[in-house]
Design an enzyme around this catalytic site. Structure first.
Site, mmCIF file in Angstrom:
data_model
loop_
_atom_site.group_PDB
_atom_site.id
_atom_site.type_symbol
_atom_site.label_atom_id
_atom_site.label_comp_id
_atom_site.label_asym_id
_atom_site.label_seq_id
_atom_site.Cartn_x
_atom_site.Cartn_y
_atom_site.Cartn_z
ATOM 1 N N GLY A 1 0.877 -1.173 -0.070
ATOM 2 C CA GLY A 1 -0.216 -0.117 0.078
ATOM 3 C C GLY A 1 0.928 1.242 0.011
ATOM 4 O O GLY A 1 2.175 1.194 -0.250
ATOM 5 N N GLY B 1 0.915 23.511 4.168
ATOM 6 C CA GLY B 1 0.309 22.684 5.176
ATOM 7 C C GLY B 1 1.481 22.253 6.117
ATOM 8 O O GLY B 1 2.567 21.464 5.927
ATOM 9 N N THR C 1 -1.949 19.135 2.728
ATOM 10 C CA THR C 1 -3.056 19.516 3.535
ATOM 11 C C THR C 1 -3.877 18.635 3.847
ATOM 12 O O THR C 1 -5.207 18.967 3.922
ATOM 13 C CB THR C 1 -3.806 20.580 2.606
ATOM 14 O OG1 THR C 1 -4.156 19.930 1.187
ATOM 15 C CG2 THR C 1 -2.918 21.718 2.198
ATOM 16 N N GLY C 2 -3.699 17.213 4.123
ATOM 17 C CA GLY C 2 -4.323 16.080 4.482
ATOM 18 C C GLY C 2 -4.517 15.138 3.431
ATOM 19 O O GLY C 2 -4.363 15.432 2.283
ATOM 20 N N ALA D 1 -0.767 4.106 10.010
ATOM 21 C CA ALA D 1 -0.540 2.692 9.656
ATOM 22 C C ALA D 1 -0.763 1.809 10.864
ATOM 23 O O ALA D 1 -1.447 0.685 10.532
ATOM 24 C CB ALA D 1 0.777 2.755 9.233
ATOM 25 N N HIS E 1 21.481 3.080 32.766
ATOM 26 C CA HIS E 1 22.440 4.138 32.299
ATOM 27 C C HIS E 1 23.460 3.959 31.603
ATOM 28 O O HIS E 1 24.267 2.847 31.868
ATOM 29 C CB HIS E 1 22.733 4.839 33.399
ATOM 30 C CG HIS E 1 23.650 6.052 33.730
ATOM 31 N ND1 HIS E 1 23.335 7.320 33.303
ATOM 32 C CD2 HIS E 1 25.162 6.003 33.783
ATOM 33 C CE1 HIS E 1 24.107 8.026 33.197
ATOM 34 N NE2 HIS E 1 25.335 7.504 33.484
HETATM 35 P P1 NAI Z 1 -2.263 17.022 8.211
HETATM 36 O O1 NAI Z 1 -3.541 16.875 8.681
HETATM 37 O O2 NAI Z 1 -1.298 16.410 9.359
HETATM 38 O O3 NAI Z 1 -1.857 18.451 8.260
HETATM 39 C C1 NAI Z 1 -2.166 19.289 7.203
HETATM 40 C C2 NAI Z 1 -2.069 20.808 7.400
HETATM 41 O O4 NAI Z 1 -2.395 21.497 6.312
HETATM 42 C C3 NAI Z 1 -2.922 21.274 8.419
HETATM 43 O O5 NAI Z 1 -1.918 21.995 9.508
HETATM 44 C C4 NAI Z 1 -3.767 22.295 7.932
HETATM 45 O O6 NAI Z 1 -4.335 23.362 8.801
HETATM 46 C C5 NAI Z 1 -2.863 22.555 6.889
HETATM 47 N N1 NAI Z 1 -3.782 23.342 5.890
HETATM 48 C C6 NAI Z 1 -4.971 22.862 5.115
HETATM 49 N N2 NAI Z 1 -5.227 23.651 4.186
HETATM 50 C C7 NAI Z 1 -4.507 24.671 3.982
HETATM 51 C C8 NAI Z 1 -4.641 25.918 3.209
HETATM 52 N N3 NAI Z 1 -5.415 26.141 2.304
HETATM 53 N N4 NAI Z 1 -3.596 26.646 3.289
HETATM 54 C C9 NAI Z 1 -2.294 26.383 4.214
HETATM 55 N N5 NAI Z 1 -2.611 25.035 5.212
HETATM 56 C C10 NAI Z 1 -3.548 24.520 5.054
HETATM 57 O O7 NAI Z 1 -1.971 16.375 6.830
HETATM 58 P P2 NAI Z 1 -0.685 15.824 6.045
HETATM 59 O O8 NAI Z 1 0.423 16.253 6.737
HETATM 60 O O9 NAI Z 1 -0.964 15.836 4.635
HETATM 61 O O10 NAI Z 1 -0.974 14.271 6.641
HETATM 62 C C11 NAI Z 1 -2.044 13.340 6.156
HETATM 63 C C12 NAI Z 1 -2.045 12.171 6.954
HETATM 64 O O11 NAI Z 1 -1.234 11.488 6.821
HETATM 65 C C13 NAI Z 1 -2.439 12.569 8.501
HETATM 66 O O12 NAI Z 1 -3.436 11.903 8.832
HETATM 67 C C14 NAI Z 1 -1.041 11.954 9.034
HETATM 68 O O13 NAI Z 1 -1.242 11.694 10.441
HETATM 69 C C15 NAI Z 1 -0.684 11.057 8.224
HETATM 70 N N6 NAI Z 1 0.788 10.742 8.006
HETATM 71 C C16 NAI Z 1 1.407 10.471 9.040
HETATM 72 C C17 NAI Z 1 2.649 10.256 9.470
HETATM 73 C C18 NAI Z 1 3.271 9.913 10.592
HETATM 74 O O14 NAI Z 1 2.785 9.214 11.214
HETATM 75 N N7 NAI Z 1 4.511 10.031 10.736
HETATM 76 C C19 NAI Z 1 3.409 10.498 8.172
HETATM 77 C C20 NAI Z 1 2.672 11.018 7.070
HETATM 78 C C21 NAI Z 1 1.484 11.178 7.023
#
Ligand code: NAI
Length: 462
Positions: free
Chosen positions: A40, A176, A267-268, A317, A441
């Protein structure tokens, strides 16, 4: 027509884990996957490749900034982007082949192609229709585009394009300041790109404990990322080699532009359920495009279950994996369970950021009386030796009972350290239980113990 006990649609961390657990529980299992490789988004274009680039770029950062201090002299390495991409692709291959091996070992059939559900109990893959007593939809998610922004995956990219850019850009705008934007933004910043992050909210990383979020932003700024907060992106105009981002500052509605070689739209994400035939089947969906499920991951159509990013909850994940195992147990007539209160979240930057459970803000909002135990990595000998003394561990515990309610770590190996606290929370432990546990430690984990001590009579090293 082949007949199965379970057909899982999608082979991401939710789907493949579910298929393996089903097989282990004695169910005849198949998994449908249309990609060339199993695993995936996470294994092919997400978690795993991004970690390879984070690791490689961090090594460069260490060589440039810390080697000489340790007496390791000589020219810092230069970046061979083609080789770094090959290393990343090799890591992907090792992981996806690993799943293929596990499928063979567990006698799981990989049904190659994109699946749909023409009726309950049937899954169509290409021209073939297969029969299944239970169907698990684990179809994942896809980047959610912003209106007025066209993704070409070359100049205007999602995380997928950002992992495989033809060259390291000179200038990148990240839209974002969430997990993807900051992980990939910090990769390119370390590789020499000028990275500018535009975020709609007045702070980075929505939902994160505010104190951690502030420290995180300060540390990222020190690494060269610059932030424009409180700014709503209006449009992106792109040519074949350049892009211009127009945004509006929310405080005064003033408009400004930024030019870049590459724009990363982060942006999500939104649930990916295209082509499954769920609407015709009558599966109930939420307004946000998520498949609705009950407490046992059953959809509104008997025999059809759903897990992972395509249902409610954090798009992680490991959350999908837990649901995959649990739904397999439910289908096998056992008692699958996921504790949604103890799901860690990790951002794999340097330093890492990890959290579990309540934030200070959520406790205040709930009117829950709590205490804070905090310890800075500056007081941790191992962290100082390793140039990793930025950040802290913060444990939130019930004011009366000392029971741990949440924890937030920014610092070295935060993503690993958090699990000691996750286990403690699963057992309903008090901060004192961690404080009374001997910690080796010198390890980073002593900082966790010191934060637990800070919930009681106080830490030793601060
Ligand atoms: P996110 O939801 O973490 O962040 C998106 C950001 O974009 C938010 O802060 C939002 O306020 C901003 N935003 C939205 N529209 C905007 C606009 N028009 N202008 C400016 N800012 C804007 O989404 P992201 O980073 O794309 O990640 C998506 C998903 O993937 C999340 O659910 C995340 O948990 C998951 N993910 C998790 C990882 C990890 O666990 N390490 C790594 C990568 C992704």
């Amino acid at each position: 027509m082949a007949s199965y006990d379970v057909i899982v649609i999608g082979s991401g961390p939710g789907g493949y884990v579910c298929a393996i657990r089903c097989a282990q529980l004695g169910l005849k299992t198949a998994c449908v996957e249309g990609r060339e490789a199993l695993g995936g988004t996470c294994l092919n274009i997400g978690c795993i490749p991004s970690k390879a680039l984070l690791h490689a770029s961090h090594q460069l950062h260490e060589a440039e900034h810390n080697f000489a201090k340790m007496g390791l002299k000589g020219k810092a390495p230069s970046v061979d982007w083609t080789q770094m991409q090959a290393y990343k692709d090799d890591v992907i291959g090792q992981n996806t082949k690993g799943i293929e091996f596990l499928f063979k070992k567990n006698k799981i059939d990989w049904l190659k192609g994109w699946g749909s559900i023409p009726e309950a109990g049937r899954v169509k893959v290409g021209d073939e229709v297969h029969e299944a007593r239970a169907i698990v939809v684990a179809s994942g998610s896809e980047p959610s585009a912003l209106p007025g922004i066209e993704i070409d995956e070359k100049v205007v990219v999602t995380s997928e394009g950002a992992l495989s850019l033809p060259k390291i850009p000179r200038k990148m705008v990240v839209i974002g300041a969430g997990v993807i934007g900051l992980e990939l933004g910090s990769v390119y910043a370390r590789l020499g790109t000028e990275v500018q992050v535009i975020e709609y909210l007045d702070h980075i990383t929505p939902g994160m404990d505010a104190e951690v979020s502030k420290t995180f932003q300060r540390l990222l700024a020190r690494q060269g990322l610059s932030f424009t907060l409180g700014a709503a992106v209006q449009k992106v105009e792109a040519t074949k080699t350049k892009a211009r981002v127009t945004y509006k500052l929310r405080k005064d509605d003033s408009e400004a532009t930024l030019d870049a070689d590459v724009v990363l739209v982060a942006t999500g994400r939104r649930p990916y359920t295209d082509g499954l035939g769920l609407e015709a089947l009558g599966v109930k969906m939420s307004g946000r495009g998520q498949i609705e499920t009950d407490a046992h991951w059953a959809t509104s159509v008997p025999g059809v279950y759903a897990i992972g990013d395509c249902i409610a909850g954090p798009m992680l994940a490991h959350k999908a994996e837990d649901e995959g195992m649990a739904v397999a147990e439910v289908i096998a007539g056992k008692h699958g369970h996921v504790n949604y209160g103890v799901i860690p979240g990790v951002i794999y930057t340097h330093p890492e950021v990890a959290s579990v459970g309540a934030t200070e803000e959520s406790l205040k909002e709930a009117g829950h009386a709590y205490k804070v135990g905090k310890f800075n990595f500056m007081g941790n000998g191992r962290a100082k030796a390793n140039f990793a003394a930025d950040g802290f561990v913060k444990i939130l515990a019930d004011k009366e009972t000392d029971r741990i309610l949440g924890a937030h770590i920014i610092g070295p190996m935060a993503g690993d350290l958090i699990h000691e606290i996750c286990v403690a929370m699963e057992f309903g432990a008090a901060a004192q239980d961690i404080a009374l546990t001997c910690h080796a430690h010198p390890t980073y984990s002593e900082a966790v113990r010191e934060a637990a001590l800070a919930c009681g009579d106080g830490p030793i090293h601060s």
